[in-house]
Design an enzyme around this catalytic site. Structure first.
Site, PDB file in Angstrom:
ATOM      1  N   CYS A  70       0.757  -1.215   0.186  1.00  0.00           N
ATOM      2  CA  CYS A  70      -0.081   0.091  -0.006  1.00  0.00           C
ATOM      3  C   CYS A  70       0.697   1.479   0.043  1.00  0.00           C
ATOM      4  CB  CYS A  70      -0.759   0.141   1.181  1.00  0.00           C
ATOM      5  SG  CYS A  70      -1.944  -1.363   1.165  1.00  0.00           S
ATOM      6  N   HIS A  94      -2.865   7.214   2.378  1.00  0.00           N
ATOM      7  CA  HIS A  94      -3.412   6.065   1.983  1.00  0.00           C
ATOM      8  C   HIS A  94      -4.919   5.669   2.542  1.00  0.00           C
ATOM      9  CE1 HIS A  94      -3.824   1.773   1.020  1.00  0.00           C
ATOM     10  NE2 HIS A  94      -3.652   1.654   2.281  1.00  0.00           N
ATOM     11  N   ASN A 144     -10.055   0.183   0.114  1.00  0.00           N
ATOM     12  CA  ASN A 144      -8.676   0.100   0.115  1.00  0.00           C
ATOM     13  C   ASN A 144      -8.119  -0.447  -1.284  1.00  0.00           C
ATOM     14  OD1 ASN A 144      -5.677  -0.365   0.395  1.00  0.00           O
ATOM     15  ND2 ASN A 144      -5.901  -1.023   2.544  1.00  0.00           N
TER      16      ASN A 144
HETATM   17  O1  UT7 Z   1      -3.637  -1.158   3.781  1.00  0.00           O
HETATM   18  C1  UT7 Z   1      -3.487  -1.454   5.032  1.00  0.00           C
HETATM   19  C2  UT7 Z   1      -4.510  -2.961   5.002  1.00  0.00           C
HETATM   20  N1  UT7 Z   1      -5.099  -3.129   6.433  1.00  0.00           N
HETATM   21  C3  UT7 Z   1      -5.738  -2.306   7.093  1.00  0.00           C
HETATM   22  O2  UT7 Z   1      -5.780  -1.096   6.752  1.00  0.00           O
HETATM   23  C4  UT7 Z   1      -6.525  -2.668   8.082  1.00  0.00           C
HETATM   24  C5  UT7 Z   1      -6.324  -1.687   9.571  1.00  0.00           C
HETATM   25  N2  UT7 Z   1      -7.298  -2.306  10.491  1.00  0.00           N
HETATM   26  C6  UT7 Z   1      -8.496  -1.891  10.314  1.00  0.00           C
HETATM   27  O3  UT7 Z   1      -8.935  -1.201   9.580  1.00  0.00           O
HETATM   28  C7  UT7 Z   1      -9.406  -2.469  11.334  1.00  0.00           C
HETATM   29  O4  UT7 Z   1      -8.555  -2.938  12.644  1.00  0.00           O
HETATM   30  C8  UT7 Z   1     -10.412  -3.319  11.057  1.00  0.00           C
HETATM   31  C9  UT7 Z   1     -11.631  -2.630  10.161  1.00  0.00           C
HETATM   32  C10 UT7 Z   1     -10.025  -4.534  10.188  1.00  0.00           C
HETATM   33  C11 UT7 Z   1     -11.099  -3.939  12.294  1.00  0.00           C
HETATM   34  O5  UT7 Z   1     -11.705  -2.857  13.071  1.00  0.00           O
HETATM   35  P1  UT7 Z   1     -11.677  -2.839  14.595  1.00  0.00           P
HETATM   36  O6  UT7 Z   1     -12.338  -1.472  15.197  1.00  0.00           O
HETATM   37  O7  UT7 Z   1     -10.373  -3.080  14.819  1.00  0.00           O
HETATM   38  O8  UT7 Z   1     -12.660  -4.107  15.002  1.00  0.00           O
HETATM   39  P2  UT7 Z   1     -12.540  -4.873  16.279  1.00  0.00           P
HETATM   40  O9  UT7 Z   1     -11.184  -5.716  16.211  1.00  0.00           O
HETATM   41  O10 UT7 Z   1     -12.679  -4.180  17.404  1.00  0.00           O
HETATM   42  O11 UT7 Z   1     -13.556  -5.721  16.119  1.00  0.00           O
HETATM   43  C12 UT7 Z   1     -13.466  -7.073  15.684  1.00  0.00           C
HETATM   44  C13 UT7 Z   1     -14.514  -7.784  15.825  1.00  0.00           C
HETATM   45  C14 UT7 Z   1     -14.460  -9.196  15.829  1.00  0.00           C
HETATM   46  O12 UT7 Z   1     -15.541 -10.032  16.563  1.00  0.00           O
HETATM   47  P3  UT7 Z   1     -15.149 -10.304  18.099  1.00  0.00           P
HETATM   48  O13 UT7 Z   1     -14.189 -11.293  18.011  1.00  0.00           O
HETATM   49  O14 UT7 Z   1     -15.054  -9.051  18.866  1.00  0.00           O
HETATM   50  O15 UT7 Z   1     -16.615 -10.986  18.481  1.00  0.00           O
HETATM   51  C15 UT7 Z   1     -14.548  -9.835  14.572  1.00  0.00           C
HETATM   52  O16 UT7 Z   1     -14.894 -11.013  14.255  1.00  0.00           O
HETATM   53  O17 UT7 Z   1     -15.501  -7.703  14.494  1.00  0.00           O
HETATM   54  C16 UT7 Z   1     -15.511  -8.838  13.825  1.00  0.00           C
HETATM   55  N3  UT7 Z   1     -15.631  -8.749  12.438  1.00  0.00           N
HETATM   56  C17 UT7 Z   1     -16.622  -8.359  11.934  1.00  0.00           C
HETATM   57  N4  UT7 Z   1     -18.056  -8.101  11.918  1.00  0.00           N
HETATM   58  C18 UT7 Z   1     -18.759  -7.823  10.886  1.00  0.00           C
HETATM   59  C19 UT7 Z   1     -14.440  -8.635  11.883  1.00  0.00           C
HETATM   60  N5  UT7 Z   1     -14.788  -8.289  10.548  1.00  0.00           N
HETATM   61  C20 UT7 Z   1     -16.315  -8.097  10.513  1.00  0.00           C
HETATM   62  C21 UT7 Z   1     -17.009  -7.752   9.318  1.00  0.00           C
HETATM   63  N6  UT7 Z   1     -18.340  -7.710   9.895  1.00  0.00           N
HETATM   64  N7  UT7 Z   1     -16.879  -7.588   8.175  1.00  0.00           N
END
Ligand code: UT7
Length: 325
Positions: free
Chosen positions: A119, A252, A282
């Site tokens: 990225c 980005h 992204n």
């Molecule tokens: O170019 C670089 C590429 N990568 C990135 O930019 C990713 C950077 N990270 C992020 O953007 C965020 O960390 C995410 C969007 C991936 C996750 O957001 P978050 O606020 O950090 O979520 P979280 O870790 O607090 O929540 C995760 C929860 C999990 O459930 P449990 O374990 O708390 O019950 C996941 O299973 O959200 C769940 N989850 C989803 N739920 C619904 C993960 N993906 C999804 C989804 N829909 N698509």
């Protein structure tokens, strides 16, 4: 014509971009994985993304973007003396997507190579091309970020498949007597390879490992905010400018919360940030040139303004380019 001995600068003389036709809204993903529009929008800011057609490759997307950038610069393919393509999703193992693009453009003869910094790829490619232009090695360089990132996604993994999209952005970087690019900064930390990767390789005609995006979302999130902030501060310091001098921040486009945090760190209001993640997702190496082209074409980026481009991605890699438009 630049007089002999005069300092050479590199300026962006044209921008272009291309998005595949198919738009996938969050609601469509609700039908295939356990997710919701509400979750995706609140956690990432993403509402829709473009997905390439089956026969569309990274070089196809790049070709459209490159032609538009050349038109904007008032140039033809024969004017290009260097092609640098940033991509994580090359058409083939080899030759480079830059060479394939070169053939499609009809710009044969000049140097052409790919840059792999995921990225951060476009920021890496632009910084590299700038050195060639400033050294007088070429008058016009074509710099492209292009991705069919959808091909690296496990569409059953809700943690990653909702985040990414496909697209391409391009710029022509030309030699100039007036600055252009004011400062660049590139960094990498190979200790973080496992945090964001596609851990697979091809050997003996077989794929080994896991050929899909694997990511520690939380770790990437925290790192991205810090890295974008540090890279931005570094180029501003090198150019003797302060955050208050920045007219447009183009970071980005991974997650609107990362973008907002990076802007806050620099003390910039969100009104001075170009945000496309809501309708592009992204797009990895394509995200910065796609956002730049959108802001140039809709008239937000204007001559004389300071624009700060920032990238962060797998590796980890990160960097920034500060320029005067
Ligand atoms: O170019 C670089 C590429 N990568 C990135 O930019 C990713 C950077 N990270 C992020 O953007 C965020 O960390 C995410 C969007 C991936 C996750 O957001 P978050 O606020 O950090 O979520 P979280 O870790 O607090 O929540 C995760 C929860 C999990 O459930 P449990 O374990 O708390 O019950 C996941 O299973 O959200 C769940 N989850 C989803 N739920 C619904 C993960 N993906 C999804 C989804 N829909 N698509």
């Amino acid at each position: 014509m630049t007089p002999p001995g005069a300092p050479l600068f590199a300026r962006i003389s044209g921008t272009g971009s291309y998005l595949p036709q198919r738009v996938v809204h969050n609601r469509e993903l609700e039908a295939t994985v356990d997710t919701s529009d509400e979750w995706i929008v609140s956690r990432t800011g993403i509402r829709s993304r473009h997905i390439a057609g089956e026969g569309e490759s990274a070089s196809d997307l790049a070709l459209h973007a490159a032609r538009r950038a050349l038109d904007a610069a008032g140039l033809v393919p024969a004017d290009i003396e260097l092609i640098v393509v940033a991509t994580t999703t090359p058409d083939m193992m080899f030759p480079s997507t830059a060479c394939i693009l070169q053939r499609k453009l009809g710009a044969n003869g000049c140097a052409a190579f790919d840059v792999q910094a995921v990225c951060s790829g476009f920021v890496y490619a632009l910084s590299t091309a700038e050195l060639y232009v400033r050294a007088g090695k070429c008058r016009h360089a074509l710099v492209v970020g292009t991705e069919v990132f959808s091909r690296l996604l496990d569409w059953a993994d809700r943690g990653t498949c909702v985040l990414f999209g496909d697209g391409a952005g391009a710029v022509v970087l030309s030699a100039s007597e007036t600055p252009g690019i004011l400062a660049t900064r590139l960094q990498a930390d190979g200790d973080q390879v496992d945090s964001l990767c596609v851990p697979a390789h091809v050997s003996g005609g077989r794929v080994f490992g896991h050929p899909f995006v694997q990511m520690d979302g939380g770790a990437v999130f925290k790192f991205a905010v810090r890295a974008l902030g540090e890279a931005g501060e570094a180029v501003l310091q090198e150019a003797g400018l302060s955050p208050g001098d920045v007219d447009w921040l183009i970071p980005h486009q991974a997650n609107v919360r990362i973008i907002e945090a990076a802007a806050r760190r620099l003390g910039l209001p969100i009104e001075r940030v170009i945000v496309t993640v809501d309708h592009h997702g992204n797009t990895s190496a394509a995200s910065v040139p796609l956002a730049l082209d959108e802001a140039v074409r809709d008239g937000r980026v204007r001559p004389g303004q300071h624009v700060l481009l920032e990238g962060v991605g797998g590796g980890f890699t990160w960097g920034a380019v500060l320029l005067r438009w």
